[in-house]
Write a protein that holds these residues in place. Sequence first.
Motif, PDB file in Angstrom:
ATOM      1  N   UNK A 148       0.724  -1.301  -0.146  1.00 51.20           N
ATOM      2  CA  UNK A 148       0.039   0.062  -0.069  1.00 51.20           C
ATOM      3  C   UNK A 148       0.907   1.098  -0.113  1.00 51.20           C
ATOM      4  N   UNK A 149       2.016   1.207   0.402  1.00 48.80           N
ATOM      5  CA  UNK A 149       3.302   2.395   0.314  1.00 48.80           C
ATOM      6  C   UNK A 149       3.662   2.671  -0.920  1.00 48.80           C
ATOM      7  N   UNK A 150       3.430   1.628  -1.829  1.00 47.02           N
ATOM      8  CA  UNK A 150       3.954   1.915  -3.166  1.00 47.02           C
ATOM      9  C   UNK A 150       3.125   2.986  -4.090  1.00 47.02           C
ATOM     10  N   UNK A 151       3.717   3.551  -4.764  1.00 45.23           N
ATOM     11  CA  UNK A 151       3.352   4.522  -5.591  1.00 45.23           C
ATOM     12  C   UNK A 151       2.313   3.986  -6.722  1.00 45.23           C
ATOM     13  N   UNK A 152       1.174   4.583  -7.178  1.00 47.33           N
ATOM     14  CA  UNK A 152       0.649   4.131  -7.960  1.00 47.33           C
ATOM     15  C   UNK A 152       1.445   4.226  -9.567  1.00 47.33           C
ATOM     16  N   UNK A 153       1.140   3.511 -10.396  1.00 46.42           N
ATOM     17  CA  UNK A 153       1.777   3.602 -11.853  1.00 46.42           C
ATOM     18  C   UNK A 153       0.775   4.396 -12.602  1.00 46.42           C
ATOM     19  N   UNK A 154       1.427   5.456 -13.359  1.00 49.17           N
ATOM     20  CA  UNK A 154       0.258   6.168 -14.039  1.00 49.17           C
ATOM     21  C   UNK A 154       0.143   5.603 -15.458  1.00 49.17           C
ATOM     22  N   UNK A 155      -0.925   5.255 -16.065  1.00 42.36           N
ATOM     23  CA  UNK A 155      -1.221   4.788 -17.352  1.00 42.36           C
ATOM     24  C   UNK A 155      -2.351   5.651 -17.821  1.00 42.36           C
ATOM     25  N   UNK A 156      -2.042   7.044 -18.106  1.00 43.36           N
ATOM     26  CA  UNK A 156      -3.092   7.663 -18.564  1.00 43.36           C
ATOM     27  C   UNK A 156      -3.634   7.225 -20.148  1.00 43.36           C
ATOM     28  N   UNK A 157      -4.862   7.152 -20.366  1.00 42.01           N
ATOM     29  CA  UNK A 157      -5.521   6.769 -21.571  1.00 42.01           C
ATOM     30  C   UNK A 157      -6.602   7.778 -21.960  1.00 42.01           C
ATOM     31  N   UNK A 158      -6.598   8.101 -23.170  1.00 35.06           N
ATOM     32  CA  UNK A 158      -7.765   9.093 -23.761  1.00 35.06           C
ATOM     33  C   UNK A 158      -8.614   8.401 -24.691  1.00 35.06           C
ATOM     34  N   UNK A 159      -9.651   8.419 -24.655  1.00 33.13           N
ATOM     35  CA  UNK A 159     -10.764   8.030 -25.619  1.00 33.13           C
ATOM     36  C   UNK A 159     -11.435   9.222 -26.262  1.00 33.13           C
ATOM     37  N   UNK A 160     -11.373   9.247 -27.636  1.00 36.70           N
ATOM     38  CA  UNK A 160     -11.854  10.371 -28.235  1.00 36.70           C
ATOM     39  C   UNK A 160     -12.907   9.626 -29.110  1.00 36.70           C
ATOM     40  N   UNK A 161     -14.377  10.127 -28.935  1.00 33.70           N
ATOM     41  CA  UNK A 161     -15.716   9.639 -29.549  1.00 33.70           C
ATOM     42  C   UNK A 161     -15.835   8.106 -29.129  1.00 33.70           C
ATOM     43  N   UNK A 162     -15.792   7.780 -27.865  1.00 33.67           N
ATOM     44  CA  UNK A 162     -15.846   6.235 -27.457  1.00 33.67           C
ATOM     45  C   UNK A 162     -17.234   6.100 -27.605  1.00 33.67           C
ATOM     46  N   UNK A 163     -17.522   4.672 -27.853  1.00 35.70           N
ATOM     47  CA  UNK A 163     -18.781   4.247 -28.058  1.00 35.70           C
ATOM     48  C   UNK A 163     -18.793   2.618 -27.598  1.00 35.70           C
ATOM     49  N   UNK A 164     -19.809   2.484 -26.755  1.00 31.54           N
ATOM     50  CA  UNK A 164     -20.094   0.946 -26.385  1.00 31.54           C
ATOM     51  C   UNK A 164     -20.516   0.425 -27.599  1.00 31.54           C
ATOM     52  N   UNK A 165     -19.831  -0.902 -27.901  1.00 30.31           N
ATOM     53  CA  UNK A 165     -20.534  -1.695 -29.034  1.00 30.31           C
ATOM     54  C   UNK A 165     -21.123  -3.073 -28.568  1.00 30.31           C
ATOM     55  N   UNK A 166     -20.751  -3.336 -27.331  1.00 35.49           N
ATOM     56  CA  UNK A 166     -21.236  -4.733 -26.809  1.00 35.49           C
ATOM     57  C   UNK A 166     -21.131  -4.557 -25.352  1.00 35.49           C
ATOM     58  N   UNK A 167     -21.923  -5.171 -24.501  1.00 33.60           N
ATOM     59  CA  UNK A 167     -21.654  -5.220 -23.152  1.00 33.60           C
ATOM     60  C   UNK A 167     -22.460  -6.704 -22.816  1.00 33.60           C
ATOM     61  N   UNK A 168     -21.729  -7.081 -21.835  1.00 31.01           N
ATOM     62  CA  UNK A 168     -21.884  -8.730 -21.337  1.00 31.01           C
ATOM     63  C   UNK A 168     -23.276  -8.588 -20.446  1.00 31.01           C
ATOM     64  N   UNK A 169     -23.785  -9.993 -20.548  1.00 27.51           N
ATOM     65  CA  UNK A 169     -25.000 -10.282 -19.751  1.00 27.51           C
ATOM     66  C   UNK A 169     -24.692 -10.414 -18.386  1.00 27.51           C
ATOM     67  N   UNK A 170     -23.344 -10.799 -18.208  1.00 24.14           N
ATOM     68  CA  UNK A 170     -22.847 -11.083 -16.771  1.00 24.14           C
ATOM     69  C   UNK A 170     -22.755  -9.735 -16.153  1.00 24.14           C
ATOM     70  N   UNK A 171     -23.085  -9.462 -14.734  1.00 23.74           N
ATOM     71  CA  UNK A 171     -22.924  -8.013 -14.204  1.00 23.74           C
ATOM     72  C   UNK A 171     -22.004  -8.227 -13.172  1.00 23.74           C
ATOM     73  N   UNK A 172     -21.330  -7.022 -12.857  1.00 25.06           N
ATOM     74  CA  UNK A 172     -20.720  -6.899 -11.440  1.00 25.06           C
ATOM     75  C   UNK A 172     -21.178  -5.432 -10.672  1.00 25.06           C
ATOM     76  N   UNK A 173     -20.874  -5.617  -9.444  1.00 20.91           N
ATOM     77  CA  UNK A 173     -21.237  -4.235  -8.650  1.00 20.91           C
ATOM     78  C   UNK A 173     -20.022  -3.419  -8.108  1.00 20.91           C
ATOM     79  N   UNK A 174     -19.996  -2.212  -8.422  1.00 18.09           N
ATOM     80  CA  UNK A 174     -18.759  -1.471  -7.601  1.00 18.09           C
ATOM     81  C   UNK A 174     -19.483  -0.280  -6.931  1.00 18.09           C
TER      82      UNK A 174
END
Length: 177
Positions: A72-98
Motif C-alpha cells: 500500500x506504500x508503493x506509488x501508483x503507476x500512471x497509465x493515462x488513457x484518452x478516448x475520443x468519440x468512445x462508443x459502447x459496441x457490446x456489453x456482457x449479460x454478466x454483471x458486476x457491482x462497484x
Amino acid sequence: MAILEIIEVPHPGLRAVAAPVAAIDDEVRAIAADMLETMYTAKGIGLAATQVAIERRIVVIDLQEREDEADEKADPVKNPQVFVNPELTWTSEEHSTYNEGCLSIPDQYAEVTRPARCRVTWRDLDGAEREEEFDGLMSTCLQHEIDHLNGVLFIDHLSRLKRDMVLKKLAKARKAG
C-alpha cells in the motif's frame, strides 16, 4: 496545461449530450492534457469532458493501480488513457457491482451494478481507430464516463430512494461547508 473547473450537480451541463469530435488536432490534445491534469489533481480515476463544461466526446482514464497491490506504500503507476468519440459496441449479460463515486458528486458513493465486460470503439490522440474489450474496474469506469457523455450520472442507475439519499447527503455536506 491547466486545471479546469469540475462542474457539480445540479449543473445543467451534466445533462448535456456531448457532440462528436470532428478532427483530432492540437486543441483536442490540449483539452485531453488539461483533463488529465484536472483528474489527477482531484484524485479521480476518470473524467469526461462534460464534467469540465466541454460538450465534446472526450474521456480520460487512469486507474493508477500499483504494481504490487499488496504494498500500500508503493506509488501508483500512471497509465493515462484518452478516448475520443468512445462508443459502447457490446456489453456482457454478466454483471458486476462497484462502489462508484463521481468528481461531479463529491464524496458520495453508492453500489452500482453494470455489465461486467464491455467492448468500446474510439479514436486515440493520433486519430487511429481503436477497439478493445474491457473487464473489471476499467469496464465500469468506461461505462461511467461514457454515461457522462450522454448526460447520465451514476445516481441515475440507483433507485429513487437511494438517489435521494445521496443527494441529501451531498446537500448536507455542502451546507456544513
